[in-house]
Design a protein around this motif. Structure first.
Motif, PDB file in Angstrom:
ATOM      1  N   THR A 141       0.845  -1.204   0.000  1.00 27.42           N
ATOM      2  CA  THR A 141       0.000   0.000   0.000  1.00 27.42           C
ATOM      3  C   THR A 141       0.877   1.249   0.000  1.00 27.42           C
ATOM      4  N   GLN A 142       1.904   1.229   0.849  1.00 26.71           N
ATOM      5  CA  GLN A 142       2.814   2.387   0.917  1.00 26.71           C
ATOM      6  C   GLN A 142       3.461   2.656  -0.427  1.00 26.71           C
ATOM      7  N   ILE A 143       3.943   1.602  -1.064  1.00 27.27           N
ATOM      8  CA  ILE A 143       4.671   1.770  -2.333  1.00 27.27           C
ATOM      9  C   ILE A 143       3.736   2.352  -3.394  1.00 27.27           C
ATOM     10  N   VAL A 144       2.531   1.815  -3.480  1.00 23.69           N
ATOM     11  CA  VAL A 144       1.571   2.305  -4.471  1.00 23.69           C
ATOM     12  C   VAL A 144       1.145   3.735  -4.137  1.00 23.69           C
ATOM     13  N   ALA A 145       0.848   3.989  -2.864  1.00 29.67           N
ATOM     14  CA  ALA A 145       0.410   5.330  -2.461  1.00 29.67           C
ATOM     15  C   ALA A 145       1.511   6.356  -2.719  1.00 29.67           C
ATOM     16  N   GLU A 146       2.718   5.992  -2.395  1.00 28.94           N
ATOM     17  CA  GLU A 146       3.853   6.909  -2.579  1.00 28.94           C
ATOM     18  C   GLU A 146       4.051   7.223  -4.062  1.00 28.94           C
ATOM     19  N   THR A 147       3.963   6.190  -4.898  1.00 30.77           N
ATOM     20  CA  THR A 147       4.197   6.366  -6.325  1.00 30.77           C
ATOM     21  C   THR A 147       3.102   7.239  -6.948  1.00 30.77           C
ATOM     22  N   LEU A 148       1.883   7.075  -6.452  1.00 33.00           N
ATOM     23  CA  LEU A 148       0.777   7.866  -6.994  1.00 33.00           C
ATOM     24  C   LEU A 148       0.622   9.210  -6.291  1.00 33.00           C
ATOM     25  N   ILE A 163       7.102  -4.361  -9.261  1.00 37.05           N
ATOM     26  CA  ILE A 163       6.100  -4.531 -10.329  1.00 37.05           C
ATOM     27  C   ILE A 163       4.951  -3.549 -10.099  1.00 37.05           C
ATOM     28  N   LEU A 164       4.534  -3.439  -8.834  1.00 36.38           N
ATOM     29  CA  LEU A 164       3.415  -2.540  -8.524  1.00 36.38           C
ATOM     30  C   LEU A 164       3.789  -1.078  -8.748  1.00 36.38           C
ATOM     31  N   MET A 165       5.060  -0.781  -8.488  1.00 35.73           N
ATOM     32  CA  MET A 165       5.518   0.589  -8.718  1.00 35.73           C
ATOM     33  C   MET A 165       5.399   0.930 -10.203  1.00 35.73           C
ATOM     34  N   GLY A 213      18.764  -1.986   2.339  1.00 36.97           N
ATOM     35  CA  GLY A 213      18.623  -1.143   1.157  1.00 36.97           C
ATOM     36  C   GLY A 213      17.875   0.133   1.510  1.00 36.97           C
ATOM     37  N   ARG A 214      16.592  -0.011   1.725  1.00 35.06           N
ATOM     38  CA  ARG A 214      15.772   1.090   2.197  1.00 35.06           C
ATOM     39  C   ARG A 214      14.653   0.501   3.042  1.00 35.06           C
ATOM     40  N   ALA A 215      14.461   1.030   4.247  1.00 32.00           N
ATOM     41  CA  ALA A 215      13.390   0.531   5.115  1.00 32.00           C
ATOM     42  C   ALA A 215      12.104   1.249   4.730  1.00 32.00           C
ATOM     43  N   ILE A 216      11.264   0.565   3.945  1.00 34.75           N
ATOM     44  CA  ILE A 216      10.000   1.182   3.516  1.00 34.75           C
ATOM     45  C   ILE A 216       9.139   1.479   4.738  1.00 34.75           C
ATOM     46  N   HIS A 217       9.121   0.566   5.689  1.00 32.17           N
ATOM     47  CA  HIS A 217       8.364   0.770   6.936  1.00 32.17           C
ATOM     48  C   HIS A 217       9.273   0.331   8.085  1.00 32.17           C
ATOM     49  N   PRO A 218       9.990   1.273   8.684  1.00 29.87           N
ATOM     50  CA  PRO A 218      11.027   0.900   9.660  1.00 29.87           C
ATOM     51  C   PRO A 218      10.524   0.018  10.812  1.00 29.87           C
ATOM     52  N   ASP A 219       9.303   0.249  11.306  1.00 29.20           N
ATOM     53  CA  ASP A 219       8.820  -0.580  12.412  1.00 29.20           C
ATOM     54  C   ASP A 219       8.613  -2.031  11.967  1.00 29.20           C
ATOM     55  N   LEU A 220       8.099  -2.197  10.757  1.00 33.61           N
ATOM     56  CA  LEU A 220       7.927  -3.570  10.257  1.00 33.61           C
ATOM     57  C   LEU A 220       9.279  -4.225  10.010  1.00 33.61           C
ATOM     58  N   TYR A 271      19.475  -0.095  -3.077  1.00 35.60           N
ATOM     59  CA  TYR A 271      19.645  -0.977  -4.220  1.00 35.60           C
ATOM     60  C   TYR A 271      18.836  -0.358  -5.357  1.00 35.60           C
ATOM     61  N   PRO A 272      19.487   0.115  -6.406  1.00 39.01           N
ATOM     62  CA  PRO A 272      18.761   0.896  -7.415  1.00 39.01           C
ATOM     63  C   PRO A 272      17.653   0.117  -8.116  1.00 39.01           C
ATOM     64  N   ARG A 273      17.698  -1.216  -8.114  1.00 42.93           N
ATOM     65  CA  ARG A 273      16.658  -1.962  -8.819  1.00 42.93           C
ATOM     66  C   ARG A 273      15.508  -2.386  -7.903  1.00 42.93           C
ATOM     67  N   GLY A 274      15.576  -1.986  -6.633  1.00 47.71           N
ATOM     68  CA  GLY A 274      14.461  -2.278  -5.723  1.00 47.71           C
ATOM     69  C   GLY A 274      13.593  -1.041  -5.587  1.00 47.71           C
ATOM     70  N   PRO A 275      12.319  -1.181  -5.203  1.00 48.35           N
ATOM     71  CA  PRO A 275      11.450  -0.016  -5.086  1.00 48.35           C
ATOM     72  C   PRO A 275      11.978   0.930  -3.994  1.00 48.35           C
ATOM     73  N   TYR A 276      12.249   2.155  -4.383  1.00 52.83           N
ATOM     74  CA  TYR A 276      12.800   3.168  -3.459  1.00 52.83           C
ATOM     75  C   TYR A 276      14.095   2.683  -2.805  1.00 52.83           C
ATOM     76  N   GLY A 277      14.772   1.723  -3.445  1.00 55.13           N
ATOM     77  CA  GLY A 277      16.067   1.252  -2.927  1.00 55.13           C
ATOM     78  C   GLY A 277      15.981   0.043  -2.017  1.00 55.13           C
TER      79      GLY A 277
END
Lengths: 706, 278
Positions: free
Chosen positions: A449-456, A491-493, A587-594, A650-656
């Motif tokens: 959800t975060q990745i899609v919401a952020e991208t949009l 893929i979702l991004m 790489g990048r912690a999309i949701h640090p608590d998770l 990591y440049p090939r991962g979503p937001y690193g």
């Protein structure tokens, strides 16, 4: 419904009799003759039958299925089936399998073998000042998810079979059922799932086949929920392993050769063993650069329930060996384990055993140094050594480990999966995420959800995640292998960007408010949702040669250093883990608590495997299949944890982002072994490090036995 | 499922004699596990939990009487128990988990007769007596005579535990120990569990020594041989080592999937050594 097994490990079924004093008229019994298609549970191969075809290969193998409207009567009925059989002497251990006590598979009992060679180990040993050998053993491990495996099935009026249950991989279940019920429409729905850790990757296909078969025969909905004891005894475990190392080093501790031999116990059928073994093989050198490497690995057959996927998927076993082996090297050469790691760890530009050149996001050194600094490792080791010289209630020990983990499927796996996922703008102005990726407590619904919401550019409340249901979502592959955030997120991004472009093209700009989206939905989705589906695209620069087993085994690796600080009671030899420090590159912690949740959970699960989880097998069956006697850590056993997140994108991962789910399970066990060695002077090379083993070691040291 | 729920001791005894196959139920913490595994299905249950007269801790001449339905939590927190029988309070705090301590009762724990009962070594060194009741009257059974084997008690059919009597110690012990060695920090079954009391003469010789171990034999055991050997002796390291060697006169630990005989014996000896050694 109940599953009837005979409880012996290996042999032929001679006769099945139904006691006439039992009221069979309300019961529905299914056997192999009721299977319309193939009698198999297809995974990589189709060698595992849905119901035993005249012979059993392990004690929990299902022979008959019974359904009854009354749950108590199912058990009554099950007790009135008499099976006459001819038992043969079973193969119960890796050693017995290698010695071909019985031939269970082919001519050598080997399900799969791999060989990696780089340079020449022969030359490497000639160059070595020290050569150190060691053997390391790991036990099976139970997943201990919240609810046991369970599944329900019914047949729709149009003949479609629907199954719903606790699972990780709806499309795996669908694929398996298609071979059992050819020509039928099969719909698979994931029910709320409370944890899996790999334990609901392949077994749900078996269970789904059973309930579907009875539903088809009885024309009634059928449900089967294992109780804890049956679940522990019948379902998969982590592969037990024996790993041998022979290592050459220069005088100052630089690796000149790593010669590694791996054997995994696959259990009675091949199931996922080839891919578990593959990952174990590819991680066997640890995150170290060595010019001369040979890794030989085999998975062998035994008359025990098939072993399967478990968080780390073969890597914890081989990383345990290579990391614990540093202690052996330190013991024999006097070199310091921290300095040995510093000297040999991989950096940008390092070459792995498969020839893979590490080009980016390589954090082995940073993870190690940050963890060492946060734990004041060197000072604490000195202070512990002085505590241990004086009388007192405990001996203290601190140990470290450095591990890596390749997220996503191994080698060409992601290309073969060709996963698909979609986003859609709906008429009500909500954006849907459509993926077969399953939520089981790890937080994928939040992260996607975060990745899609952020991208949009949207608030998360405007994005919803569709239930994984093969009638509603595309095949995004299994929810395994630390792949969800990195692969499905990506893929979702991409799909989100296409949706964004399309809407922007139609309306001038992509709306970012609820009101604006509602208007867009009304305008653009009159004929149905605006739907964008994308497929996984392999980055062209990542190249893997499956036949030669060479190249980029994984697109990238995550890295973790761990330091375990513990006390060993001098009277009882009980180990108490006082503190754990981890430094983990995600790489990048999309949701640090998770992310912290994954690290803390994986750490405690790894500590359980290291210290208390002792699966006892007797004649091929788990003898302690209850939580009373299979001892997982409780909250009271969990140590204080310092969880340090490193973000090396990591440049090939979503937001690193790189995957994180499995990495934390790789690290704790060898660090425990190192810490126990400092505390007691004993190098324990077989997990779990039970107080009984420490006690035995101390008695041996004193030259005394009880 | 048939559940009988008496409100008084008299009613309980009447119902039990009418339903001799009924399962007496108090906290149910072990019984529920067996029930769930299907091994008790079909049996009536005699739920004793409403018998108020069997709940609580009362003074009696020369000691305390603990009602059979008193929970581990009540014992753990009770000031008189903590003052006079601290090893029992410590044992109750080590049982299972807080939830089990809240539900599980002392009478139920004894009737369950697990070789690993955590309160048993403390009750053995305090020389507790179990007061039982049936339609034929009361009996007062010395604690060590309560058990006939694994999961077997000396209770007659239709006899129930009414209370546990704890006689006050004749003098304050010089030292005391309770130690549970389980498989993890909570929800653990003991590999060995020990309780010990020692009284010393003015000169340092041992006047009286009591030591009991659980999980080391089919039933809880007092270390009769070591106790007799140490009486009157100064606890020198050689005397302690001899006493430690005498453990096997009274206990016979086994290998099972929770531990090994070697470990159980060595750790029990270590606890004894440390208790007697300063």
């Amino acid at each position: 419904m109940a599953r009837i097994a005979v409880g012996f490990a290996f042999g032929a079924i001679k006769k099945i009799q139904f006691d006439p004093c039992c009221p069979w008229k309300d019961a529905v019994v299914a056997d192999t003759k009721d299977i319309p298609g193939e009698n198999c549970v297809a995974t990589i191969e189709a060698d595992q039958p849905l119901l035993a075809p005249g012979r059993v290969m392990h004690p929990m193998e299902p022979i008959l299925l019974v359904a009854h409207p009354d749950r108590n009567k199912v058990w009554q009925a099950a007790r009135h089936v008499q099976i006459t059989y001819e038992e043969r002497d079973p193969v119960l251990t890796i050693e017995e399998s290698l010695a071909r006590k019985q031939l269970l598979r082919g001519t050598d009992n080997v399900f799969k073998e791999y060989l990696i060679e780089r340079g020449s180990v022969k030359d490497g040993f000639l160059e070595a000042a020290h050569i150190v050998e060691g053997e390391y053993r790991t036990p099976p491990q139970e997943h201990a998810y919240i609810e046991p495996n369970g599944m329900a099935a019914w047949v729709e009026e149009n003949g479609a079979i629907v199954v719903a249950g606790s699972m990780q991989c709806p499309y795996y279940v669908q694929k398996a059922l298609k071979r059992i019920f050819p020509g039928r429409n099969i719909r698979v729905i994931q029910a709320v799932t409370g944890g899996a850790f790999g334990g609901k990757e392949d077994y749900p296909s078996m269970l789904a086949g059973h309930v579907a078969l009875l539903a088809l025969k009885s024309r009634k909905p059928v449900k089967m929920l294992y109780d804890r004891s049956e679940d522990m005894a019948a379902t998969t475990k982590r592969h037990p392993s024996i790993v041998r190392h022979r290592t050459g080093l220069t005088k100052d501790g630089r690796l000149t050769a790593q010669d590694i031999d791996i054997v995994f116990d696959g259990g009675a059928y091949i199931t996922l063993s080839p891919v578990v073994l593959s990952r174990g093989t590819l991680h066997a050198t640890g995150p170290y650069a060595c010019p001369n490497v040979r890794v030989r690995s085999r998975a062998v057959a035994t008359n025990t329930p098939p072993n399967g996927a478990f968080r780390g998927f073969g890597a914890p076993q081989t990383l345990f060996a290579v990391e614990a082996h540093w202690e052996k090297i330190a013991q024999e050469t006097g070199l310091d384990p921290l300095k040995l790691r510093r000297r040999n760890l991989v950096k940008e530009g390092s070459v792995m055993a498969t020839g893979q050149v590490l080009k980016e996001s390589v954090s082995a050194s940073e993870a190690l140094e940050r963890c060492v600094a946060r734990a004041s490792y060197e000072a604490a080791r000195l202070s512990h050594a002085s505590v241990n010289r004086k009388p007192g209630p405990v001996w203290k020990g601190m140990g470290l480990a450095l591990v890596h983990h390749g997220p996503g499927f191994t080698g060409s796996g992601e290309v073969m999966l060709a996963s698909r996922a979609a986003v859609a703008l709906n008429r009500d102005g909500m954006v849907s995420v459509l993926a077969a990726t399953t939520e089981m407590g790890q937080g994928e619904a939040t992260v996607l959800t975060q990745i899609v919401a952020e991208t949009l550019g949207l608030d998360m409340s405007l994005v919803r995640v569709e239930t994984p249901d093969t009638a509603k979502v595309p095949n995004s592959g299994p929810t395994v292998a630390s792949r969800t955030t990195m692969i499905i997120g990506n893929i979702l991004m991409k799909a989100s960007l296409k949706l964004k472009d399309k809407v922007a093209k139609e309306l001038g700009a992509f709306p970012t408010t609820a009101k604006g989206l509602k208007a867009a939905g009304r305008k653009l989705c009159a004929k149905g949702p605006l739907h964008f589906e994308e497929e996984y695209q392999k980055p062209p620069e990542i190249v893997w040669n499956e036949a030669a087993y060479k190249g980029d085994a994984y697109g990238v690796y995550g890295y973790e250093a761990i330091i375990v600080d513990l006390s060993v009671d001098r009277l009882t030899y009980e180990v108490k883990v006082d503190r754990v420090f981890t430094s983990t590159d995600v790489g990048r912690a999309i949701h640090p608590d998770l992310v912290r949740g994954q690290i803390a959970g994986g750490t405690v699960q790894g500590l359980g495997w290291a210290l208390t989880e002792n699966a006892v097998f007797s004649r091929g069956s788990m003898a302690n299949s209850q939580f009373t006697n299979y001892v997982i850590p409780t909250f009271a056993d969990a140590p204080a944890m310092d969880l340090d997140i490193i973000e090396n994108p990591y440049p090939r991962g979503p937001y690193g982002a790189k995957g994180i789910g499995e990495l934390p399970h790789n690290a704790p066990a060898p660090a425990v072994v190192a810490a126990v060695r400092q505390a007691t002077g004993l190098l324990i090379t077989e997990l779990p490090v039970l107080p009984e083993k420490i006690c035995h070691g101390m008695l041996m040291k004193k030259g005394r036995t009880s | 499922m048939k559940v009988l729920r008496p409100r008084s001791a008299d009613e309980a005894l009447r119902l039990f004699s009418e339903n001799p196959l009924a399962l007496p139920f108090s906290g149910g913490t072990d019984l529920m596990v067996a029930w769930n595994m299907g091994s008790l299905n079909g049996k009536p249950v005699l739920d004793l939990s409403a018998i108020r007269e069997w709940i609580g801790i009362r003074k009696m001449p020369g000691g305390l009487a603990v009602g059979a339905l008193t929970t581990h939590a009540e014992l753990r927190d009770h000031p008189e128990i903590r003052r006079n029988f601290p090893l029992l309070a410590a044992a109750c705090a080590a049982v299972g988990s807080v939830q089990i301590q809240n539900r599980g009762t002392l009478g139920g724990n004894i009737a369950n007769a697990s070789p690993a009962g955590d309160t048993f070594p403390a009750l053995a060194v305090y020389e507790a007596r179990v007061r039982t009741i049936s339609r034929h009257g009361r009996r007062n059974i010395p604690f060590l005579h309560m058990f006939a084997g694994v999961k077997k008690t000396a209770l007659n059919q239709t006899e129930l535990i009414e209370a546990v009597e704890l006689p006050f110690l004749h003098a304050k012990p010089a030292r005391q120990v309770f130690r549970k060695v389980g498989t993890r920090a909570a929800q653990a079954i003991s590999k060995t569990v020990a309780a010990g009391l020692v009284w010393l003469e003015k000169g340092g010789a041992i006047k009286e020594f009591r030591f009991a171990l659980g999980s080391m034999a089919p039933t809880v055991r007092r270390l009769a041989a070591a106790e007799a050997f140490l009486k009157g002796r100064t606890p020198s390291s050689s005397a302690i080592e001899t006493a430690a060697g005498l453990l096997t006169k009274d206990v016979h630990p086994i290998d099972d999937f929770r531990s090994t005989a070697e470990y159980r014996l060595e750790v029990s000896r270590n606890i004894l050594r440390s208790f007697l050694g300063t």
